[in-house]
Motif scaffolding. Structure first.
Motif, short mmCIF file in Angstrom:
data_model
loop_
_atom_site.label_atom_id
_atom_site.label_comp_id
_atom_site.label_asym_id
_atom_site.label_seq_id
_atom_site.Cartn_x
_atom_site.Cartn_y
_atom_site.Cartn_z
N ASP A 79 -4.55 6.15 -1.65
CA ASP A 79 -3.72 4.97 -1.44
C ASP A 79 -4.14 3.84 -2.36
N CYS B 7 -2.95 -0.41 -3.58
CA CYS B 7 -2.23 -1.61 -3.18
C CYS B 7 -1.80 -2.35 -4.45
N LEU C 224 -9.47 0.69 -2.31
CA LEU C 224 -8.17 0.36 -2.91
C LEU C 224 -8.31 -0.47 -4.17
N CYS D 201 -5.10 -5.34 -4.41
CA CYS D 201 -4.57 -6.56 -3.75
C CYS D 201 -5.56 -7.71 -3.82
N THR E 211 0.85 -1.19 0.00
CA THR E 211 0.00 0.00 0.00
C THR E 211 0.89 1.24 0.00
#
Length: 168
Positions: free
Chosen positions: A54, A56, A93, A168, A21
């Protein structure tokens, strides 16, 4: 030479996807600062849409992809033209798109189906240096990060390459 080494490393499984991240805006701004040392003839603009910053993803692999796409945008665009980088992140994310738009030579219709093939070079790119491996490597790295790559292009108007990721 770096393209050949990267391709060999990807094909031999020597490059791994290691997501982490990180702040996307700072990441892109750092890449732009590095790129500005390589060109003084193009303006590079960056727009981010979305509240989240942010992401990932594998930072190293993403940097290779974005740096290569920006390099292509600069290489195939006349001096004085704008390179536009857009990022859009939905509510979490796991929904990110990145696009790099140029005002360059564009890709001929007949060449579009082959643009991600190894050693392929568009017919109108003959006068530019290159190996025909960059986009192939970017596609492989993007898939490795569980993403997708695509583009739109018009002759003498430019191209937009986009990356889409689920995170992710």
């Amino acid at each position: 030479l770096m393209d050949f080494l990267s391709l060999s490393q990807v094909e031999k499984g020597m490059i791994q996807n290691k997501p982490e991240t990180f702040n996307l805006l700072r990441f892109i701004e750092d890449i732009i600062e590095e790129t500005k040392t390589a060109t003084t003839t193009h303006s590079i603009e960056f727009i981010h849409k979305g509240e989240k910053q942010d992401v990932c993803l594998d930072k190293k692999l993403l940097k290779i992809c974005i740096t290569n796409l920006i390099g292509n945008a600069i290489k195939y665009s006349p001096s004085g033209k704008r390179i536009l980088i857009k990022t859009e992140q939905k509510s979490d994310l796991n929904n990110l798109s990145i696009s790099i738009q140029d005002e360059g030579i564009g890709i001929p219709e007949n060449d579009k189906p082959h643009i991600f093939e190894q050693f392929f070079r568009a017919k109108n790119a003959d006068t530019f240096q290159g190996t025909g491996l960059g986009l192939n490597i970017i596609k492989k790295l993007t898939i490795m990060m569980r993403g997708e790559i695509g583009f739109t292009s018009q002759i003498n108007k430019g191209s937009v390459f986009y990356l889409k990721f689920s995170g992710c």
